[in-house]
Motif scaffolding. Sequence first.
Motif, PDB file in Angstrom:
ATOM      1  N   ALA A  64       0.832  -1.208   0.000  1.00  0.00           N
ATOM      2  CA  ALA A  64       0.000   0.000   0.000  1.00  0.00           C
ATOM      3  C   ALA A  64       0.863   1.252   0.000  1.00  0.00           C
ATOM      4  O   ALA A  64       0.947   1.974   0.977  1.00  0.00           O
ATOM      5  N   ARG A  65       1.504   1.516  -1.087  1.00  0.00           N
ATOM      6  CA  ARG A  65       2.490   2.594  -1.153  1.00  0.00           C
ATOM      7  C   ARG A  65       1.880   3.986  -1.296  1.00  0.00           C
ATOM      8  O   ARG A  65       2.572   4.927  -1.669  1.00  0.00           O
ATOM      9  N   ASP A  66       0.605   4.130  -1.047  1.00  0.00           N
ATOM     10  CA  ASP A  66      -0.056   5.437  -1.135  1.00  0.00           C
ATOM     11  C   ASP A  66       0.174   6.079  -2.493  1.00  0.00           C
ATOM     12  O   ASP A  66       0.599   7.232  -2.612  1.00  0.00           O
ATOM     13  N   PHE A  67      -0.101   5.304  -3.552  1.00  0.00           N
ATOM     14  CA  PHE A  67       0.064   5.829  -4.902  1.00  0.00           C
ATOM     15  C   PHE A  67      -0.878   7.000  -5.161  1.00  0.00           C
ATOM     16  O   PHE A  67      -0.506   7.979  -5.797  1.00  0.00           O
ATOM     17  N   ILE A  68      -2.114   6.898  -4.669  1.00  0.00           N
ATOM     18  CA  ILE A  68      -3.107   7.955  -4.857  1.00  0.00           C
ATOM     19  C   ILE A  68      -3.219   8.757  -3.572  1.00  0.00           C
ATOM     20  O   ILE A  68      -3.349   8.202  -2.485  1.00  0.00           O
ATOM     21  N   MET A  69      -3.172  10.079  -3.715  1.00  0.00           N
ATOM     22  CA  MET A  69      -3.273  10.953  -2.550  1.00  0.00           C
ATOM     23  C   MET A  69      -4.245  12.091  -2.891  1.00  0.00           C
ATOM     24  O   MET A  69      -3.992  12.885  -3.805  1.00  0.00           O
ATOM     25  N   LEU A  70      -5.363  12.144  -2.171  1.00  0.00           N
ATOM     26  CA  LEU A  70      -6.390  13.168  -2.367  1.00  0.00           C
ATOM     27  C   LEU A  70      -6.486  14.014  -1.106  1.00  0.00           C
ATOM     28  O   LEU A  70      -6.620  13.476  -0.006  1.00  0.00           O
ATOM     29  N   GLN A  71      -6.439  15.331  -1.277  1.00  0.00           N
ATOM     30  CA  GLN A  71      -6.458  16.249  -0.142  1.00  0.00           C
ATOM     31  C   GLN A  71      -7.524  17.318  -0.351  1.00  0.00           C
ATOM     32  O   GLN A  71      -7.617  17.920  -1.429  1.00  0.00           O
ATOM     33  N   PHE A  72      -8.318  17.529   0.682  1.00  0.00           N
ATOM     34  CA  PHE A  72      -9.322  18.597   0.686  1.00  0.00           C
ATOM     35  C   PHE A  72      -9.125  19.406   1.959  1.00  0.00           C
ATOM     36  O   PHE A  72      -9.211  18.865   3.063  1.00  0.00           O
ATOM     37  N   ALA A  73      -8.847  20.698   1.801  1.00  0.00           N
ATOM     38  CA  ALA A  73      -8.431  21.489   2.959  1.00  0.00           C
ATOM     39  C   ALA A  73      -9.097  22.864   2.957  1.00  0.00           C
ATOM     40  O   ALA A  73      -9.442  23.417   1.904  1.00  0.00           O
ATOM     41  N   TYR A  74      -9.248  23.405   4.166  1.00  0.00           N
ATOM     42  CA  TYR A  74      -9.659  24.793   4.355  1.00  0.00           C
ATOM     43  C   TYR A  74      -8.451  25.678   4.127  1.00  0.00           C
ATOM     44  O   TYR A  74      -7.364  25.438   4.668  1.00  0.00           O
ATOM     45  N   ASN A  75      -8.622  26.709   3.314  1.00  0.00           N
ATOM     46  CA  ASN A  75      -7.522  27.604   2.973  1.00  0.00           C
ATOM     47  C   ASN A  75      -7.775  28.988   3.552  1.00  0.00           C
ATOM     48  O   ASN A  75      -8.904  29.482   3.548  1.00  0.00           O
ATOM     49  N   ASN A  76      -6.700  29.602   4.038  1.00  0.00           N
ATOM     50  CA  ASN A  76      -6.826  30.936   4.624  1.00  0.00           C
ATOM     51  C   ASN A  76      -5.583  31.751   4.303  1.00  0.00           C
ATOM     52  O   ASN A  76      -4.465  31.219   4.310  1.00  0.00           O
ATOM     53  N   TRP A  77      -5.798  33.004   3.986  1.00  0.00           N
ATOM     54  CA  TRP A  77      -4.679  33.920   3.796  1.00  0.00           C
ATOM     55  C   TRP A  77      -4.289  34.452   5.173  1.00  0.00           C
ATOM     56  O   TRP A  77      -4.861  35.417   5.678  1.00  0.00           O
ATOM     57  N   ILE A  78      -3.310  33.801   5.809  1.00  0.00           N
ATOM     58  CA  ILE A  78      -2.982  34.140   7.195  1.00  0.00           C
ATOM     59  C   ILE A  78      -2.160  35.420   7.300  1.00  0.00           C
ATOM     60  O   ILE A  78      -2.136  36.066   8.345  1.00  0.00           O
ATOM     61  N   LYS A  79      -1.467  35.772   6.221  1.00  0.00           N
ATOM     62  CA  LYS A  79      -0.713  37.029   6.201  1.00  0.00           C
ATOM     63  C   LYS A  79      -1.195  37.846   5.016  1.00  0.00           C
ATOM     64  O   LYS A  79      -0.984  37.477   3.864  1.00  0.00           O
ATOM     65  N   LYS A  80      -1.878  38.944   5.318  1.00  0.00           N
ATOM     66  CA  LYS A  80      -2.420  39.816   4.281  1.00  0.00           C
ATOM     67  C   LYS A  80      -2.655  41.202   4.858  1.00  0.00           C
ATOM     68  O   LYS A  80      -2.770  41.359   6.089  1.00  0.00           O
ATOM     69  N   PRO A  81      -2.721  42.220   4.033  1.00  0.00           N
ATOM     70  CA  PRO A  81      -3.043  43.570   4.536  1.00  0.00           C
ATOM     71  C   PRO A  81      -4.443  43.609   5.138  1.00  0.00           C
ATOM     72  O   PRO A  81      -5.332  42.846   4.741  1.00  0.00           O
ATOM     73  N   ASP A  82      -4.646  44.484   6.083  1.00  0.00           N
ATOM     74  CA  ASP A  82      -5.962  44.614   6.720  1.00  0.00           C
ATOM     75  C   ASP A  82      -7.034  45.056   5.735  1.00  0.00           C
ATOM     76  O   ASP A  82      -8.228  44.819   5.952  1.00  0.00           O
ATOM     77  N   SER A  83      -6.617  45.698   4.654  1.00  0.00           N
ATOM     78  CA  SER A  83      -7.586  46.175   3.665  1.00  0.00           C
ATOM     79  C   SER A  83      -8.156  45.048   2.807  1.00  0.00           C
ATOM     80  O   SER A  83      -9.174  45.236   2.129  1.00  0.00           O
ATOM     81  N   VAL A  84      -7.512  43.880   2.824  1.00  0.00           N
ATOM     82  CA  VAL A  84      -7.989  42.738   2.038  1.00  0.00           C
ATOM     83  C   VAL A  84      -8.883  41.880   2.923  1.00  0.00           C
ATOM     84  O   VAL A  84      -8.453  41.367   3.956  1.00  0.00           O
ATOM     85  N   LYS A  85     -10.142  41.726   2.516  1.00  0.00           N
ATOM     86  CA  LYS A  85     -11.115  40.998   3.328  1.00  0.00           C
ATOM     87  C   LYS A  85     -11.612  39.771   2.556  1.00  0.00           C
ATOM     88  O   LYS A  85     -12.009  39.875   1.397  1.00  0.00           O
ATOM     89  N   THR A  86     -11.582  38.634   3.240  1.00  0.00           N
ATOM     90  CA  THR A  86     -12.039  37.377   2.645  1.00  0.00           C
ATOM     91  C   THR A  86     -13.162  36.773   3.479  1.00  0.00           C
ATOM     92  O   THR A  86     -13.304  37.077   4.664  1.00  0.00           O
ATOM     93  N   LYS A  87     -13.950  35.919   2.844  1.00  0.00           N
ATOM     94  CA  LYS A  87     -15.012  35.211   3.557  1.00  0.00           C
ATOM     95  C   LYS A  87     -14.426  34.016   4.312  1.00  0.00           C
ATOM     96  O   LYS A  87     -13.334  33.551   3.988  1.00  0.00           O
ATOM     97  N   PRO A  88     -15.164  33.516   5.311  1.00  0.00           N
ATOM     98  CA  PRO A  88     -14.607  32.439   6.150  1.00  0.00           C
ATOM     99  C   PRO A  88     -14.281  31.164   5.382  1.00  0.00           C
ATOM    100  O   PRO A  88     -13.329  30.469   5.704  1.00  0.00           O
ATOM    101  N   PHE A  89     -15.081  30.823   4.365  1.00  0.00           N
ATOM    102  CA  PHE A  89     -14.889  29.532   3.709  1.00  0.00           C
ATOM    103  C   PHE A  89     -14.179  29.701   2.372  1.00  0.00           C
ATOM    104  O   PHE A  89     -14.733  30.207   1.411  1.00  0.00           O
TER     105      PHE A  89
END
Length: 266
Positions: A64-89
């Motif tokens: 079982a050499r983990d040939f297939i790898m699928l990843q689903f993740a929450y993404n966040n811009w942790i370093k950004k100017p205060d003027s840039v606003k993103t939604k939670p999801f």
Amino acid sequence: MVKRVVLLVLLIVQASLLSAQNDKIKVGKGSEIYGSGKDYKYDKDSAATLYNNNAAPPPVVKPARDFIMLQFAYNNWIKKPDSVKTKPFSYTFNGFLCYDFPIKKSNLSFATGLGISATVVYLNQMVIANRDTGVLGNTARFLPDTNAYSKYKRYKFVTTYVSAPFELRYFSNMQNRNKGFKAAIGMEIGTLLGAHTKGLYSVAGTNVKDKVDTKRYVTPWNFAATVRVGWGNFSVYGSYNLTNVFKDNAGPPITPASVGICLTGL
């Protein structure tokens, strides 16, 4: 008299040979057990426990050499100017085909592969001015969505990379890697495949999609440190970008990070 003695000796020898043949038990090709009772002698087979009914069967090896790898993740811009606003999801999806190289007979291995990494970031009442010309056209600018008549219901920024993961892996279960503790650290290196913004707004009750496709401002190479820890086919996955989203002097300094789940197998 001599003939009778010789005949008697021949009869005794023949009887002994017949008795020995009756005590011979065949257990496999090229392997025989001689004797009777508990005094067995093994020929060409030294593992006596193989013929013991109470012996445990050998373990089943499933690399079982983990040939297939699928990843689903929450993404966040942790370093950004205060003027840039993103939604939670916002989210990231990665799909890789990997090949695993065991490191001798240890619990470690090295793996690499190739796949696709796509990231979707939703902006909060903001747009990216990326169609200007002249000096301002060289920079992606984040501006408030102030259009009172056609405000965007949804506005997202999407990047897609062709990525190659590099991992140092640890497996606690050498017989079946689909079970047991596993962990990996590594890096993902990607080259930009595409980038675009897409907005949805309404005009006279009709939904209109506005899409701008350009790679002008986005960094062409992406480097991210990765780690995952889990059990069996499931693990928790995390990554931290070592490069900014935009090129130097082509947009605000923004560093993404993501955390989610990873499914591995085969």
